[in-house]
Design an enzyme around this catalytic site. Structure first.
Site, PDB file in Angstrom:
ATOM      1  CG  ASP A  52      -1.615   1.239   1.330  1.00 32.32           C
ATOM      2  OD1 ASP A  52      -2.790   1.385   0.327  1.00 32.32           O
ATOM      3  OD2 ASP A  52      -1.781   1.934   2.287  1.00 32.32           O
ATOM      4  CD  GLU A  90      -2.536   2.436  -3.374  1.00 31.69           C
ATOM      5  OE1 GLU A  90      -3.595   3.226  -3.410  1.00 31.69           O
ATOM      6  OE2 GLU A  90      -2.022   2.492  -2.197  1.00 31.69           O
TER       7      GLU A  90
END
EC number: 2.4.1.18
Length: 735
Positions: free
Chosen positions: A413, A466
């Site tokens: 993330d 991401e």
């Protein structure tokens, strides 16, 4: 019971023990050499008497109380040089067992590996169930090891010592670790660490940074866990051949707590890992997805963070069950032929006092300067990616999920926030790197090392970034200068295509480049096309709510868009609820609105998604060559006036072909001609306007004969009837 406590009898060591200021208890407790000879010394506050017994329990001697606060000694220690146990008598209780301070040399086993392999961190640190030999007697218990180099003292506290920091002070090692083996402890025991900073001030009780299981609020206690207990049944899955780049990957992104809820005596509750193993996995299999991606599963204190503020990177959250329950979920997924990816969050961590923040009284895990160590958007600390111990800690936390939990991949993330010092910072709020730039070389180095370690230890694994910027080489090998990820989320495609779909069809012709531009850079990375939770929260509405028009046009737009996504090069990711055209924005405290499936427009989207998933897996043209130029050919990307695009997908060897034609207006078009690669009969294998999907059913033909009429630089062409707001897939069935 013989009372041995002498009133006001004192010993100089006790002041330190009482104040928990001993950093080398191995030199003071247990079998100790003194100027007067060897003694056995035991520290048990509130004890009435203490006896030393042989390991077999046949010989015993009472210890002398040398300090009324609980210090006992036995001068004839040579009688127990090969090992001993203690019997401690209190006013209303008696405890008998092996003295933790009888183990002073062999307990260091494995610590030398910490500098050699990140994998060893979760094998050595934390609370490990172990057995050590004492006079040839195997003694089982738990060895506690925690890293706190700047603490002046550390104690392990828990159910076994009344959470009293005086009872079990730990031994400081030269490298900053603290260690203690406590015999007879078993899995299930709760514990924490009590630390004092370098000035002797006591800190908040800390959960184990390498804890494997933890309680929820209010205790947040760590729990000893036996990782050898679970018996896996996924060997066939582990032995399978994996080629992620050239295999289908349709990912169902799930927030466990709000996928589906059950009603119990306390109200509505989330499903457990084992309940999800039955319900979620069967649903995913029925829908045809190949992968499940779980939003962060590592332990976290606040429900509202959705797991993106973790404090326990080595433990699956206990909200939904035990570590073995989570393993069961993964095991069942594998037996059903479904891979599992988890979100892994190491860009930042929360400031909760029981966590990593100023762990030993200093910024042990975080950058000290807030211009590097504090993320104002998320009110959280940023890891010091340049500190070697932090780097090993983080990489170890990634490896354990593959090793102990058999996950198939991790999605990292907020990578962009790691790569740049000035991420979400104004001028003057960040410090440039040594070259005056904004790249965080330390984070870049860490991410490269992470991917090298993951793929070296687990060659079948996948890592996904991401990453929302144009940083080059995110999914390229480290030996070519890349970060080494297997895949990267295509945030550009997501943003542009949703912007396009949000336009009134009347004006889409002015935004035509937003639906075609992604192919300009498609081969720069190994992309995943994400329609994730980020697009349906914080006032953004649902995916359906982004679509313009009346009720029919909204769902028609969504159906066409979904089919366009499945035909576009790149692996697929859809957040839960998208597959049923969820009306409301995602609410982590609620559940997907499953009841809307009774309505035709939502059931139609459900059926279409199911059909697309199965079709996607059946057609090599849709997945084999996502990242090779020969896998995609434009037929026509220039019909902006009518908002129509047409392209061809091909398998790696070119033997499997599929045509995709999308009409992004509510107008119908008769005799719409497109060039085709070969002569033959072209069959419609998917029509998003089909009545079974709540479409208009405008298209009456299912096959179209090619004509020897050149079009779009091809020798043959077909004439189509294009339905409104629809996407068609066609394949040649006769040549």
């Amino acid at each position: 019971m013989t009372k041995t406590i002498a009133t006001l009898q004192t010993h100089p060591l006790v002041a330190q023990l009482e104040a928990v200021q001993v950093d080398h208890p191995f030199s003071e407790l247990g079998y100790v050499e003194t100027a007067q000879g060897p003694v056995i010394r035991a520290w048990y506050p509130h004890a009435v008497s203490v006896w030393v017994l042989s390991l077999e329990g046949q010989h015993s001697q009472q210890m002398q109380c040398v300090d009324y606060r609980g210090l006992f000694e036995l001068s004839s220690a040579q009688d127990f040089v090969d090992g001993y146990q203690l019997r401690v008598e209190y006013s209303q209780d008696t405890w008998q067992g092996i003295d933790p301070y009888a183990f002073k040399q062999n307990v260091y086993q494995g610590l030398e590996q910490l500098d050699k392999s990140p994998k060893s961190w979760y094998q050595v640190l934390g609370a490990q169930l172990m057995s050590f030999s004492l006079a040839d007697h195997p003694i089982s218990g738990v060895r506690f090891v925690v890293y706190a180099p700047n603490a002046s003292s550390v104690s392990v506290i828990g159910d076994f010592n009344f959470w009293d920091g005086r009872r079990h002070p730990m031994e400081r090692c030269l490298d900053g670790h603290w260690i203690l083996f406590v015999p007879d402890l078993k899995a299930g025991i709760r514990y924490k660490y009590e630390l004092k900073d370098r000035f002797g001030a006591q800190l908040a009780h800390k959960a184990d940074p390498v804890g494997f299981y933890a309680e929820q609020y209010p205790s947040f206690a760590s729990v000893v866990w036996d990782h050898n207990h679970y018996q896996w049944h996924d060997q066939n899955w582990q032995d399978r051949e994996v080629d992620s780049l050239h295999q289908p990957m349709s990912i169902y992104e799930v927030h466990i707590g709000s996928w589906k809820r059950k009603h119990n005596s306390f109200g509505w509750a989330s499903l457990s890992y084992r309940e999800l193993a039955d319900e979620l996995i069967s649903y995913v299999k029925k829908m045809g997805y190949t992968h499940i991606e779980l939003m962060p599963i590592a332990e976290y204190p606040f429900d509202g963070s959705w797991g993106y503020q973790p404090v326990g990177l080595f433990a699956p959250t206990s909200r939904y069950g035990t570590p073995d329950d989570f393993k069961y979920f993964i095991d069942c997924a594998h037996q059903a032929g479904i891979a599992v990816i988890i979100d892994w969050v190491v860009a930042h961590f929360p400031a909760d006092s029981h966590g990593l923040a100023r762990f030993d009284g200093t910024p042990l895990y975080e950058y000290e300067d807030p211009r590097r160590g504090w993320h104002k958007d998320w009110n959280s600390y940023i890891y010091d990616f340049g500190r070697e111990t932090v780097r090993r800690f983080l990489i170890s936390s990634a490896l354990i999920w593959f090793d102990y939990y058999h996950v198939d991949g991790i999605r990292v993330d907020a990578v962009a926030s790691m790569l740049y010092w000035d991420y979400s910072r104004e001028e003057g709020e960040w410090i440039p790197n040594i070259n005056g730039g904004n790249e965080n070389y330390e984070a870049i180095s860490l991410l490269k090392w992470l991917n090298e370690e993951v793929y070296r230890e687990f060659p079948k694994a996948i890592t996904v970034a991401e990453e929302s910027t144009a940083f080059a080489g995110v999914s390229r090998p480290t030996y070519t200068g890349g970060l080494g990820f297997g895949f990267k989320w295509n945030m550009g495609w997501m943003h542009d295509s949703l912007e396009y779909m949000a336009q009134d069809p009347l004006f889409r012709k002015y935004h035509h480049d937003e639906i075609t531009f992604s192919m300009v850079y498609n081969y720069d990375e190994n992309f995943v096309l994400p329609l994730s939770h980020d697009e349906v929260v914080h006032g953004k509405g649902s995916l359906l709510g982004k679509m313009p028009g009346d009720e029919w046009q909204q769902v028609a737009n969504l159906r066409a868009y979904t089919a366009f996504m499945y035909a576009h090069p790149g692996k697929k990711l859809n957040f839960m609820g998208n597959e049923i055209a969820q009306v409301s924005e995602w609410n982590h405290d609620g559940s997907i609105d499953w009841d809307i499936l009774q309505y035709e427009r939502h059931h139609g989207q459900y059926l279409l998604t199911q059909r697309l998933n199965h079709l996607y897996r059946e057609q090599p043209a849709l997945y084999e060559a996502d990242y090779e130029h020969q896998g995609f050919h434009w037929i026509d990307y220039g019909d902006w006036e009518r908002s129509i695009i047409a392209f061809e997908r091909l398998s790696l060897d070119g033997s499997d072909r599929l045509l995709c034609v999308c009409n992004f207006t509510p107008s119908t078009y008769e005799n719409y001609r497109i060039g085709v690669p070969e002569a033959g009969t072209y069959q419609v294998i998917l029509n998003t306007d089909d009545q079974q999907y709540w479409g208009s059913g405008y298209l009456s033909l299912s096959c179209f004969e090619s004509q020897n009429k050149p079009w779009h630089n091809r020798a043959h062409s077909i004439s189509l009837s294009l339905p409104p707001l629809a996407c068609l897939y066609l394949k040649v069935v006769e040549v």
